[in-house]
Each structure stands twice: as structure tokens, then as C-alpha cells.
Design an enzyme around this catalytic site. Structure first.
Site, PDB file in Angstrom:
ATOM      1  N   CYS A   1       0.776  -1.187  -0.030  1.00 54.94           N
ATOM      2  CA  CYS A   1       0.289   0.045   0.051  1.00 54.94           C
ATOM      3  C   CYS A   1       0.890   1.147  -0.137  1.00 54.94           C
ATOM      4  CB  CYS A   1      -1.101   0.249   1.243  1.00 54.94           C
ATOM      5  SG  CYS A   1      -1.821  -1.485   1.264  1.00 54.94           S
ATOM      6  N   ARG A   2       0.516   2.462  -0.231  1.00 55.83           N
ATOM      7  CA  ARG A   2       1.075   3.801  -0.046  1.00 55.83           C
ATOM      8  C   ARG A   2       0.110   4.458   0.777  1.00 55.83           C
ATOM      9  NH1 ARG A   2       6.429   3.355  -1.051  1.00 55.83           N
ATOM     10  NH2 ARG A   2       5.737   1.539   0.263  1.00 55.83           N
TER      11      ARG A   2
END
Length: 279
Positions: free
Chosen positions: A2-3
Site C-alpha cells: 500500500c501507500r
């Protein structure tokens, strides 16, 4: 995996922080530059933000990729906030609970995101899950690893733990139960940010007295971005940033903050403390 990104500072349109920068979170959904695990974050996204005078954040989440949501584009253009947390998701298990599994998770004044994965999920965390009241387990928002991580943190917060201490203790407990897990956590209450690095990247940009951004990776090429070392706890406000190795968190958070000459001291590796530079 994820970011994610958290921001504290002057009121800005959401799009100025999440869409307009050259390497924004929006772009990181398909072209991250520093992501160590996975390449495309198209399994959902979410934004939580605070309105002036209201301690409980608003939240907008969707199952699909952020670039495919025209409602978000309109929202980001006009909604303004001085505090937010946003994330784009690459699911550990495809299709797990859809929108309910997308960060940020929320309760009371808090917004939370987990960038990573739990090794041996779900069996590895069964002993820790048993420490939660049955009603809390039955009411988990989603059946994914991040939702359980949030429940474990929330239990600590509700019993009075300071945000950074709650993250740090939970990371160490999970790492012991599920070695090899990746545990980059991000938490805000609208006034402070707490984060951990454990297996993936984290950076921060600070303009003391004005704004602080904490993100999985820089959203532009500003040379003042600073990388957070792995296995570190970050505690930040609009004015200061403190880095502490996670191996040192046995000392109570309040004592460490009190003994620090300034919350802005970055003590990631033990050298003499220093004030973060202004941008």
C-alpha cells in the site's frame, strides 16, 4: 502493499496534497517509485480528513482504483482540510471485504492505516486476537489483517496509551507472534501523527511551525524530504518530528518526550540530537 500519507498544516484542498504533486499518492496507485512489495495499488482507497471545530474526521472510501473514481476528483477539488490521512491499497488477499478493508480505519478522533502484511495470517495472530473482548472481534469492520491490527491498537488507545506507545507496543507484539510481518503503521488524531517503519519505506517533510507530511514515499522532488530508518517510531506535530528506534520503546513515551530537549530531535541512530531543517 500500500501507500499512505498523513498531513498536518494550513488548510489545503485535498487535491493539492493527493493529486497535483508530480509523484502524488494518486500517481502512486499505479506508479510508486519506492514500494518494496507489489507494484499497483488498485484494490481500493480512502481519505479521512478533519473539519475545523469538529474532532471526529469525515471519511470517503471506495473499492476500486482511485483513478477511476470521478466523485473523488470532484471532492478533492473543493474539500479543504488542515489534517488528513489517505491511502491506496494493494490487497493481501484479493477481494477481502472490499470497501470495508480500505484504509483509513477510524474510531473517535483517530484515523489509521497499515502498509504491510501479517505473516501466517490468520493463524499467527490467533493468540493476540484472544486478548480482545469477543464483542470487539465480532464487530471488526473487515476480516483482513489490517482490521485486526487496528483493533489491537484501539484497545490500547482506549485504555489510555499515548498514540506512539500504542503503535510501538502493538508492532513488537505482532512481530513476536508473526515473524517476517511488515508493519508500517500510520495514525493521526488531527493534531499529531504517529507512525512506524517495519519492512517498507517511510519519509517525512517538515516545515517547522507550519506543516508536517509523513508518507510512504515523497510526492515530489523537494530535497528536504527525510527517510525514516527501518524499525523506527515517528512522533510528529505541526512543528516537530521525533524519531526513536523501536528497540528503545520500553522506556515510557512520556518520559522519552520529557527528556528530549525538543520534540524535533531526530534520534534514529543514537547520534547527537539535532533540529530538523526548515524547508
Amino acid at each position: 502493499m500500500c501507500r499512505h500519507l498523513a498531513y498536518l498544516g494550513p488548510e489545503e484542498p485535498l487535491g493539492r496534497l493527493l493529486v497535483e504533486p508530480a509523484h502524488s499518492l494518486f500517481r502512486q496507485s499505479w506508479a510508486p517509485r519506492r514500494q518494496r512489495h507489489g507494484t499497483v495499488n488498485a484494490d481500493g482507497f480512502g481519505i479521512g480528513w478533519y473539519a475545523e471545530g469538529d474532532p471526529v474526521p469525515a471519511r470517503y472510501r471506495r473499492t476500486g482504483p482511485i483513478w477511476g473514481d470521478q466523485s473523488f476528483a470532484d471532492l478533492a477539488r473543493v474539500v479543504r482540510s488542515g489534517a488528513l490521512l489517505a491511502a491506496v491499497r494493494d490487497a493481501t488477499v484479493a477481494g477481502a471485504d472490499g470497501e470495508a478493508a480500505a484504509a483509513p480505519y477510524t474510531a473517535g478522533p483517530w484515523l489509521f492505516s497499515h502498509n504491510g502484511a501479517i505473516s501466517g495470517w490468520p493463524r499467527s495472530l490467533a493468540p493476540l486476537a484472544q486478548t480482545l473482548p469477543p464483542a470487539e472481534l465480532l464487530s471488526l469492520e473487515a476480516r483482513c489483517d489490517s482490521a485486526l491490527v487496528w483493533a489491537l491498537i484501539l484497545k490500547r488507545l482506549r485504555t489510555g496509551d499515548e498514540e506512539g506507545q500504542a503503535l510501538a507496543d502493538t508492532v513488537l507484539d505482532i512481530a513476536a507472534a508473526a515473524p517476517g510481518s511488515r508493519l508500517n503503521l500510520l495514525l493521526t488524531n488531527g493534531e499529531t501523527i504517529a507512525a512506524t517503519t517495519w519492512g517498507d519505506t517511510l519519509w517525512y517533510l517538515t516545515e517547522p511551525g507550519r506543516r508536517t507530511v509523513v508518507a510512504s514515499e515523497p510526492y515530489d522532488d523537494d530535497p528536504h524530504w527525510q527517510e525514516v530508518p527501518d524499525r523506527t517510531l515517528l512522533a510528529a506535530s505541526r512543528t516537530d518530528v521525533l524519531l526513536t528506534p523501536l528497540k528503545d520503546v520500553d522506556e515510557p513515551m512520556a518520559e522519552r518526550l520529557a527528556s528530549s530537549p525538543t520534540l524535533g530531535s531526530a534520534r534514529a541512530g543514537g547520534p547527537p540530537s539535532h533540529k530538523e531543517p526548515s524547508t
